[in-house]
Motif scaffolding. Sequence first.
Motif, PDB file in Angstrom:
ATOM      1  N   LEU A 155      21.807   6.412 -36.827  1.00  0.00           N
ATOM      2  CA  LEU A 155      22.233   7.640 -37.490  1.00  0.00           C
ATOM      3  C   LEU A 155      21.025   8.513 -37.800  1.00  0.00           C
ATOM      4  CD1 LEU A 155      24.872   6.312 -40.071  1.00  0.00           C
ATOM      5  CD2 LEU A 155      25.324   7.428 -37.868  1.00  0.00           C
ATOM      6  N   ASP A 156      21.211   9.812 -37.692  1.00  0.00           N
ATOM      7  CA  ASP A 156      20.149  10.764 -38.027  1.00  0.00           C
ATOM      8  C   ASP A 156      20.491  11.525 -39.298  1.00  0.00           C
ATOM      9  OD1 ASP A 156      17.623  11.662 -37.388  1.00  0.00           O
ATOM     10  OD2 ASP A 156      18.343  13.411 -36.279  1.00  0.00           O
ATOM     11  N   GLN A 172      31.280  19.286 -40.487  1.00  0.00           N
ATOM     12  CA  GLN A 172      32.294  19.819 -39.581  1.00  0.00           C
ATOM     13  C   GLN A 172      32.236  19.119 -38.232  1.00  0.00           C
ATOM     14  OE1 GLN A 172      32.101  24.072 -39.045  1.00  0.00           O
ATOM     15  NE2 GLN A 172      33.319  23.976 -37.190  1.00  0.00           N
ATOM     16  N   GLY A 173      31.016  18.900 -37.722  1.00  0.00           N
ATOM     17  CA  GLY A 173      30.863  18.230 -36.438  1.00  0.00           C
ATOM     18  C   GLY A 173      31.487  16.858 -36.447  1.00  0.00           C
ATOM     19  N   MET A 174      31.294  16.127 -37.528  1.00  0.00           N
ATOM     20  CA  MET A 174      31.902  14.799 -37.633  1.00  0.00           C
ATOM     21  C   MET A 174      33.414  14.886 -37.776  1.00  0.00           C
ATOM     22  SD  MET A 174      29.310  12.429 -39.868  1.00  0.00           S
ATOM     23  CE  MET A 174      28.953  13.630 -41.151  1.00  0.00           C
ATOM     24  N   GLN A 175      33.888  15.839 -38.563  1.00  0.00           N
ATOM     25  CA  GLN A 175      35.324  15.965 -38.782  1.00  0.00           C
ATOM     26  C   GLN A 175      36.070  16.352 -37.513  1.00  0.00           C
ATOM     27  OE1 GLN A 175      35.144  18.767 -41.995  1.00  0.00           O
ATOM     28  NE2 GLN A 175      35.352  17.209 -43.578  1.00  0.00           N
ATOM     29  N   GLU A 176      35.396  17.075 -36.614  1.00  0.00           N
ATOM     30  CA  GLU A 176      36.055  17.540 -35.397  1.00  0.00           C
ATOM     31  C   GLU A 176      35.959  16.550 -34.247  1.00  0.00           C
ATOM     32  OE1 GLU A 176      34.551  21.406 -34.459  1.00  0.00           O
ATOM     33  OE2 GLU A 176      35.725  22.384 -36.043  1.00  0.00           O
ATOM     34  N   LEU A 177      35.312  15.403 -34.478  1.00  0.00           N
ATOM     35  CA  LEU A 177      35.284  14.375 -33.446  1.00  0.00           C
ATOM     36  C   LEU A 177      36.688  13.866 -33.184  1.00  0.00           C
ATOM     37  CD1 LEU A 177      32.205  12.211 -34.567  1.00  0.00           C
ATOM     38  CD2 LEU A 177      32.293  13.801 -32.639  1.00  0.00           C
ATOM     39  N   LEU A 191      23.851  14.378 -35.120  1.00  0.00           N
ATOM     40  CA  LEU A 191      24.356  13.317 -35.988  1.00  0.00           C
ATOM     41  C   LEU A 191      23.593  12.015 -35.799  1.00  0.00           C
ATOM     42  CD1 LEU A 191      28.203  13.886 -35.495  1.00  0.00           C
ATOM     43  CD2 LEU A 191      26.725  14.829 -37.277  1.00  0.00           C
ATOM     44  N   ILE A 192      23.089  11.769 -34.593  1.00  0.00           N
ATOM     45  CA  ILE A 192      22.408  10.511 -34.311  1.00  0.00           C
ATOM     46  C   ILE A 192      21.109  10.787 -33.557  1.00  0.00           C
ATOM     47  CG2 ILE A 192      24.618   9.298 -34.178  1.00  0.00           C
ATOM     48  CD1 ILE A 192      24.238   9.141 -31.149  1.00  0.00           C
ATOM     49  N   SER A 193      20.226   9.818 -33.566  1.00  0.00           N
ATOM     50  CA  SER A 193      18.996   9.905 -32.773  1.00  0.00           C
ATOM     51  C   SER A 193      19.046   8.851 -31.677  1.00  0.00           C
ATOM     52  CB  SER A 193      17.761   9.703 -33.657  1.00  0.00           C
ATOM     53  OG  SER A 193      17.797   8.447 -34.296  1.00  0.00           O
ATOM     54  N   VAL A 194      18.394   9.143 -30.560  1.00  0.00           N
ATOM     55  CA  VAL A 194      18.401   8.267 -29.390  1.00  0.00           C
ATOM     56  C   VAL A 194      16.968   7.970 -28.990  1.00  0.00           C
ATOM     57  CG1 VAL A 194      19.209   7.952 -27.027  1.00  0.00           C
ATOM     58  CG2 VAL A 194      20.534   9.372 -28.611  1.00  0.00           C
TER      59      VAL A 194
END
Length: 418
Positions: A377-378, A292-297, A357-360
Amino acid sequence: MGMFERDRQVFADAEPLDDSYEPEDVRERDEELEKYQRALQPIIDNRPTSNIFLYGKTGTGKTVATKYMLSHLENSAVGYDDVDLSTVWVSCENLSSSYQVAVALVNELRKNQNKDRISTTGYSQQRVFDLLYEELDALGGTVVIVLDEIDNIGHSDDILYGLPRARSNGYVDTVRPVIVGISNDFKFRDNLSPKVKDTLAEKEILFPPYDANQLRSILEPRAEKAFHDGVLTDDVVPLCAAFAAQDTGSARQAIRLLREAGELTQAKDSETVTEENVRDAQDELEKNQLYQGMQELTTQGHAVLCALAYHQALDEVPVRSRDLYERYLTVCDRLDADSVSERRVRDHLSDMHMLGLISVNERNEGLSAGRYHEYELDIPLKTVLDVLNSTSRFEELSDIIKSTADDNNLLQSGISDY
């Protein structure tokens, strides 16, 4: 009996737990509604009205408040002979330019008049704008134009310059357009062109995340309608509220958690929703939340994610932001989409980091190279590609990344990796 039987022990009426449900009142937003009312009052007074922009993360009540206020506004306007009010609502979720927004507005206005739609291609932008002005002038009076998720248009903000100036420029004679913009991006205004900022003259209303007590207040009347008496243990609603408040402060997340807990209870053929069901539902939704988080970007967010996915497919991770930005520019060029500054790309990366979604990684090379960040990507690459592939503009790029990953034997499996 067959495989499916109607539930008679958990849900009494699940509609209040649906995303489309419109409550009779808007809870825990008294201050925001008061500002909203003041901003809309000039319409009833039949005088010029400022544009209105609502800012806040997903699930903070912007859309519900807008539907609630416009419903009351329309009912009130009926009582005044000199108030001629119309509303038109367009979701910009899949619209990435002023041209596309203008086409959607024309077609929405024409739909209400049973007129033929116009094509999304084949017209110049000015011609589409002219058609939009014609449709608005045909309505006359005050037309409230709601542009939901307006931040998707990025730098293509001509529509926000043209509509407020339509009357003063002589493009319309009988209509007063009023824009209500709804944005999930608090920084959207910062990226508008100077001429648009100067023209909009908008009222801003900020919708902060809900706290646990507010979410509990929102959940309780829905829970009372949705479940049979005695089904929920006393700790279910407070726990749903607490989980959502700790994460995003989103009422939508809290409601979905309560519904998921009920559905898990139903699947177990149990008659009581307990704390354990809520915790199981939280685990399940956390997996789905990544999708959902990716779809709502926004489109820009998807472009940044696409660039990072390509570096992942090349096994060039972690990647520095400056290198990722170069790939992002290539993605935008391939999509024929506007690009944003490197600073805004870092903002999108920060948002994706918060979504999990990703790591920093922060690097410090001392005096030679200084301090910088690297990203990767995480979550499984296949999960990202599934989402990109479901978004029509990114299908081709998704296929290219998948082919690259296959060549490098880097494509991971999807759901099973959680």
